[in-house]
Design a protein around this motif. Structure first.
Motif, PDB file in Angstrom:
ATOM      1  N   PHE A  91       5.835 -17.338  55.312  1.00 55.28           N
ATOM      2  CA  PHE A  91       5.929 -16.406  53.719  1.00 55.28           C
ATOM      3  C   PHE A  91       4.909 -16.137  52.911  1.00 55.28           C
ATOM      4  O   PHE A  91       3.984 -16.524  53.387  1.00 55.28           O
ATOM      5  CB  PHE A  91       6.737 -17.605  53.363  1.00 55.28           C
ATOM      6  N   ASP A  92       5.731 -14.539  53.049  1.00 55.36           N
ATOM      7  CA  ASP A  92       4.123 -14.404  51.259  1.00 55.36           C
ATOM      8  C   ASP A  92       4.725 -14.926  50.379  1.00 55.36           C
ATOM      9  O   ASP A  92       3.449 -14.618  49.776  1.00 55.36           O
ATOM     10  CB  ASP A  92       4.839 -12.265  51.430  1.00 55.36           C
ATOM     11  N   ASP A  93       5.815 -15.642  50.195  1.00 58.53           N
ATOM     12  CA  ASP A  93       5.716 -15.694  48.955  1.00 58.53           C
ATOM     13  C   ASP A  93       6.497 -17.336  49.092  1.00 58.53           C
ATOM     14  O   ASP A  93       7.956 -17.505  49.478  1.00 58.53           O
ATOM     15  CB  ASP A  93       6.779 -15.438  47.778  1.00 58.53           C
ATOM     16  N   PRO A  94       5.422 -18.348  49.163  1.00 55.43           N
ATOM     17  CA  PRO A  94       6.773 -19.579  49.568  1.00 55.43           C
ATOM     18  C   PRO A  94       7.915 -20.257  48.440  1.00 55.43           C
ATOM     19  O   PRO A  94       8.083 -21.560  48.512  1.00 55.43           O
ATOM     20  CB  PRO A  94       4.975 -20.448  50.015  1.00 55.43           C
ATOM     21  N   SER A  95       7.414 -19.357  47.405  1.00 58.82           N
ATOM     22  CA  SER A  95       8.581 -20.356  46.438  1.00 58.82           C
ATOM     23  C   SER A  95       9.562 -20.913  46.604  1.00 58.82           C
ATOM     24  O   SER A  95      10.617 -21.153  46.681  1.00 58.82           O
ATOM     25  CB  SER A  95       8.199 -19.319  44.761  1.00 58.82           C
ATOM     26  N   SER A  96       9.854 -19.110  47.290  1.00 59.64           N
ATOM     27  CA  SER A  96      11.404 -19.479  47.566  1.00 59.64           C
ATOM     28  C   SER A  96      12.212 -21.256  48.637  1.00 59.64           C
ATOM     29  O   SER A  96      13.424 -21.481  49.326  1.00 59.64           O
ATOM     30  CB  SER A  96      11.700 -17.830  48.891  1.00 59.64           C
ATOM     31  N   TYR A  97      10.642 -21.103  50.206  1.00 60.01           N
ATOM     32  CA  TYR A  97      11.273 -21.942  50.862  1.00 60.01           C
ATOM     33  C   TYR A  97      11.144 -23.171  50.156  1.00 60.01           C
ATOM     34  O   TYR A  97      11.117 -23.646  50.343  1.00 60.01           O
ATOM     35  CB  TYR A  97       9.748 -21.568  51.605  1.00 60.01           C
ATOM     36  N   ARG A  98      10.181 -23.319  48.849  1.00 65.11           N
ATOM     37  CA  ARG A  98      10.398 -24.385  47.904  1.00 65.11           C
ATOM     38  C   ARG A  98      11.246 -24.384  47.450  1.00 65.11           C
ATOM     39  O   ARG A  98      12.075 -26.188  47.649  1.00 65.11           O
ATOM     40  CB  ARG A  98       9.258 -24.412  46.959  1.00 65.11           C
ATOM     41  N   HIS A  99      11.891 -23.897  46.986  1.00 60.53           N
ATOM     42  CA  HIS A  99      13.520 -23.741  46.469  1.00 60.53           C
ATOM     43  C   HIS A  99      14.441 -24.108  47.691  1.00 60.53           C
ATOM     44  O   HIS A  99      15.078 -24.975  47.533  1.00 60.53           O
ATOM     45  CB  HIS A  99      13.966 -22.409  45.801  1.00 60.53           C
ATOM     46  N   ILE A 100      14.484 -23.422  49.129  1.00 62.78           N
ATOM     47  CA  ILE A 100      15.214 -24.276  49.429  1.00 62.78           C
ATOM     48  C   ILE A 100      15.375 -25.616  50.183  1.00 62.78           C
ATOM     49  O   ILE A 100      16.299 -26.779  49.984  1.00 62.78           O
ATOM     50  CB  ILE A 100      15.540 -22.978  51.276  1.00 62.78           C
ATOM     51  N   VAL A 101      13.818 -26.087  50.347  1.00 62.45           N
ATOM     52  CA  VAL A 101      13.428 -27.321  50.695  1.00 62.45           C
ATOM     53  C   VAL A 101      13.878 -27.893  50.150  1.00 62.45           C
ATOM     54  O   VAL A 101      14.828 -29.332  49.592  1.00 62.45           O
ATOM     55  CB  VAL A 101      11.860 -27.850  50.824  1.00 62.45           C
ATOM     56  N   GLY A 102      13.680 -28.614  48.794  1.00 63.29           N
ATOM     57  CA  GLY A 102      14.169 -28.640  47.190  1.00 63.29           C
ATOM     58  C   GLY A 102      15.551 -29.068  47.308  1.00 63.29           C
ATOM     59  O   GLY A 102      16.216 -30.082  46.744  1.00 63.29           O
TER      60      GLY A 102
END
Length: 139
Positions: free
Chosen positions: A15-26
């Protein structure tokens, strides 16, 4: 969510921006903690029952998928442990070794559940919750 999706270890870029991934995992972690009925999506194949007293019994359900990982052919095993009708412990993870048969994969999942069930039984004993019957394992 796609049920039959098969993912490879190297099938996509980072991912270019991991904040989206962190939001989904959270969000998924929140759902698994607050909705255990959807976090354990395996079929309930084996059952281990302790005690037949109303309201005071332990029950564990286990299952595995033989060679489910495309990358290393390891199986995923899981279990859910109930005290009465309430889930108190669950797990779903890739097994540490490659199983040579579906039966071996099921036994590995069953062994993990039995270890957790034994620990849970000792914890319940320390909390002085009465479970009057000896363990009765049914497969």
């Amino acid at each position: 969510m796609a049920i039959n999706a098969r993912l490879y270890k190297v099938d996509s870029s980072f991912f270019d921006d991991p904040s989206s991934y962190r939001h989904i995992v959270g969000t998924l972690q929140y759902l698994t903690l607050t909705r255990p009925d959807i976090s354990f999506a395996h079929t309930k194949t084996f059952s281990l029952i302790i005690s037949r007293a109303p309201g005071a019994y332990l029950q564990a359900f286990t299952d595995s998928d033989w060679a489910g990982s495309i990358d290393d052919r390891k199986s995923t095993g899981g279990y859910a442990i109930y005290l009465g009708s309430n889930i108190i412990s669950w797990s779903s993870r890739k097994q540490r070794t490659v199983a040579r048969s579906s039966t071996e994969a099921e036994y590995k999942a069953l062994a993990d559940a039995a270890a957790e069930l034994t620990w849970t039984q000792s914890l319940i004993f320390e909390l002085r919750i009465s479970i009057p019957c000896a363990p009765d394992f049914m497969v």
